[in-house]
Motif scaffolding. Structure first.
Motif, short mmCIF file in Angstrom:
data_model
loop_
_atom_site.label_atom_id
_atom_site.label_comp_id
_atom_site.label_asym_id
_atom_site.label_seq_id
_atom_site.Cartn_x
_atom_site.Cartn_y
_atom_site.Cartn_z
N GLY A 195 0.99 -1.28 0.00
CA GLY A 195 -0.09 0.00 -0.05
C GLY A 195 0.84 1.17 0.06
N ASP A 196 2.12 1.23 0.02
CA ASP A 196 2.97 2.36 0.00
C ASP A 196 2.69 3.06 -1.24
N PRO A 197 2.25 4.27 -1.32
CA PRO A 197 2.08 5.17 -2.77
C PRO A 197 3.37 5.20 -3.72
N VAL A 198 3.09 4.97 -4.97
CA VAL A 198 4.04 5.03 -5.79
C VAL A 198 4.20 6.53 -6.69
N GLU A 199 5.09 7.24 -6.79
CA GLU A 199 5.36 8.39 -7.55
C GLU A 199 5.91 8.15 -8.94
N LEU A 200 5.22 7.86 -10.00
CA LEU A 200 5.69 7.62 -11.42
C LEU A 200 5.94 9.03 -11.96
N PRO A 201 7.35 8.86 -12.99
CA PRO A 201 7.60 10.38 -13.66
C PRO A 201 6.43 10.57 -14.61
N ALA A 202 6.34 11.67 -15.20
CA ALA A 202 5.41 12.02 -16.19
C ALA A 202 5.59 11.24 -17.34
N PRO A 203 4.46 10.90 -18.13
CA PRO A 203 4.39 9.90 -19.19
C PRO A 203 5.20 10.79 -20.60
N PRO A 204 5.66 9.94 -21.51
CA PRO A 204 5.91 10.71 -22.73
C PRO A 204 4.69 11.69 -23.22
N ALA A 205 5.00 12.59 -23.96
CA ALA A 205 4.08 13.34 -24.61
C ALA A 205 3.15 12.70 -25.43
N GLY A 206 1.86 12.91 -24.82
CA GLY A 206 0.74 12.16 -25.65
C GLY A 206 0.59 10.72 -25.34
N GLY A 207 1.51 10.26 -24.33
CA GLY A 207 1.52 8.97 -24.13
C GLY A 207 1.22 8.64 -22.66
N ARG A 208 1.12 7.08 -22.27
CA ARG A 208 0.79 6.97 -20.98
C ARG A 208 1.84 5.92 -20.34
N LEU A 209 1.90 5.94 -18.91
CA LEU A 209 2.83 5.32 -18.01
C LEU A 209 2.11 4.78 -16.74
N GLY A 210 2.34 3.26 -16.76
CA GLY A 210 1.62 2.53 -15.77
C GLY A 210 2.51 1.76 -14.85
N LEU A 211 2.04 1.34 -13.59
CA LEU A 211 2.82 0.14 -12.78
C LEU A 211 1.79 -1.06 -12.77
N TYR A 212 2.13 -2.26 -13.22
CA TYR A 212 1.22 -3.32 -12.97
C TYR A 212 1.91 -4.25 -11.96
N ASP A 213 1.28 -4.97 -11.20
CA ASP A 213 1.71 -5.86 -10.21
C ASP A 213 1.94 -7.22 -10.94
N PRO A 214 2.55 -8.30 -10.32
CA PRO A 214 2.33 -9.56 -10.96
C PRO A 214 1.16 -10.09 -11.32
#
Length: 439
Positions: A58-77
């Protein structure tokens, strides 16, 4: 020539553009797609570095900004989206990345890069970065459009340069052609002008030198003809005066007849010299028309002149006109000279009766001279200067006769070998006024 030069240059430029632009376009496409995938991979790696192993608790994750016009996400196993943006659940790219490898691929019209997140030699998640493939495609098309414009500009410049070069090459050749036409029309003073093309200048210089040599040769020939004619006319005039004086003083009928025949022969010889001189001066220039004569009268005078010579050889001369009216006229002196050559050849080389017949062909008169002999050898050689019969010799009569016929706009040809027959075609002149006095 201009169109040919332009076509060659355009073809060469088009081949060069195709050979260079097509591989370049493919390389640009591959480079743009590779650059976008590298950008996505860098974004995914940057996100993977920021993922803490405690995110599963449950510790929050701070991802960087996604590429311009794109998406960035974290997936668990379990392929569930835990942070950022992306499809729910994870796609095949995420599933493949869970096997601890960086995956590049496509999914739903997007370019996708998935980077696994490891802790204690175990994959604890996957960072997925994606962007629309259409954006890269638009960039590719834009670059291709610029490249196509450059190619079109290159082809346009090639056409302009080719047209300029074609003009540079064609103008001197066109000038040389006009110069040759002027020479053909009789202007022997025309000379080809220099140009900026060395090879064409060399041709022009050679042509000018050749024309100069021919002009000098023609000048010497005409001078010789004029000198020879002058030297002949002077004694002929003196001989005529002597014969006329003898006629005025001698009353003996037999002597008087001989003097009259000699005087007539001298006058004909004088006319022959004048006609040869006229022919020499008229080559390549506008011809001066010769005095006209009625065809029936012409035949009567020729028959009267040659009858005695054939009779002395025990041969007959028959002359006549078939349907030729009295108003049909031909150039008197040159036609008389041509028929004289043909009759003399028939007398010297032919056999039996000689016939001179004139036929009305409408716009021309045909004079046929036939005898009972035969002619051998090649027909064209008979009219070459230096050929007599079938063997080389010193004969110039038929050659002179042919030149005289051409000067009249007519034609002299061999129309029969056994028996021998020559035909002279002469354009007719029908006039109301009487011009026989010049003959």
């Amino acid at each position: 020539m201009r169109q040919r030069v332009v076509r060659v240059a355009l073809t060469a430029a088009l081949v060069a553009v195709v050979l260079l632009a097509v591989p370049l376009a493919l390389a640009i496409r591959s480079s743009l797609y590779a650059d976008q995938r590298d950008t996505l991979e860098r974004a995914a790696l940057s996100g993977a570095v920021r993922v803490s192993p405690d995110y599963t608790t449950g510790d929050p994750v701070e991802l960087p900004a996604p590429p311009a016009g794109g998406r960035l996400g974290l997936y668990d196993p379990g392929q569930r989206l835990r942070a950022g943006t992306g499809p729910r659940p994870g796609d095949s790219v995420v599933r493949r990345a869970l096997a601890a490898e960086v995956v590049r691929g496509r999914s739903g019209g997007d370019l996708v890069v998935a980077v696994p997140v490891s802790h204690a030699e175990r994959v604890i998640g996957v960072v997925r970065a994606s962007s629309p493939a259409s954006a890269v495609r638009d960039r590719v098309l834009l670059v291709w459009a610029v490249l196509a414009g450059g190619c079109a500009l290159a082809l346009t410049v090639a056409v302009l340069v080719a047209r300029h070069q074609a003009r540079v090459l064609a103008v001197p050749l066109e000038d040389l052609s006009r110069h040759c036409q002027a020479v053909t029309a009789g202007d022997l003073s025309a000379r080809a002008a220099p140009s900026s093309v060395a090879e064409i200048d060399q041709v022009a210089r050679t042509h000018n030198e050749m024309l100069h040599s021919l002009t000098e040769l023609l000048r010497h020939e005409r001078d010789f003809t004029a000198n020879a004619s002058h030297q002949l006319r002077t004694p002929l005039t003196g001989l005529q005066l002597t014969l006329e004086s003898g006629l005025a003083q001698d009353d003996d009928a037999r002597t008087r007849a001989a003097l009259e025949e000699a005087l007539a022969t001298t006058r004909r010889l004088h006319g022959t010299v004048e006609e040869v001189l006229r022919l020499s001066r008229s080559r390549g220039l506008a011809r001066r028309p010769a005095p006209d004569a009625s065809v029936p009268r012409l035949l009567r005078e020729i028959e009267a002149r040659w009858h005695g010579m054939f009779a002395r050889d025990g041969r007959r001369l028959e002359a006549g006109a078939l349907g030729v009216a009295d108003d049909v006229r031909v150039p008197g002196v040159p036609v008389t000279e041509i028929l004289g050559v043909l009759l003399d050849n028939a007398r010297v080389h032919g056999h039996g009766t000689v016939r001179l017949m004139a036929r009305d062909l409408g716009e021309a008169v045909a004079f046929d001279v036939t005898d009972e002999g035969a002619v051998g050898g090649e027909a064209p050689l008979l009219f070459d200067r230096g050929h007599t019969g079938a063997e080389p010799g010193s004969g110039i009569g038929l050659s002179l006769a042919r030149d005289l016929a051409v000067s009249l706009g007519g034609r002299l040809s061999l129309t029969g070998r056994r028996p021998t027959a020559f035909t002279l075609l002469v354009p007719v002149r029908q006039e109301e006024t009487d011009s026989e006095g010049g003959y």
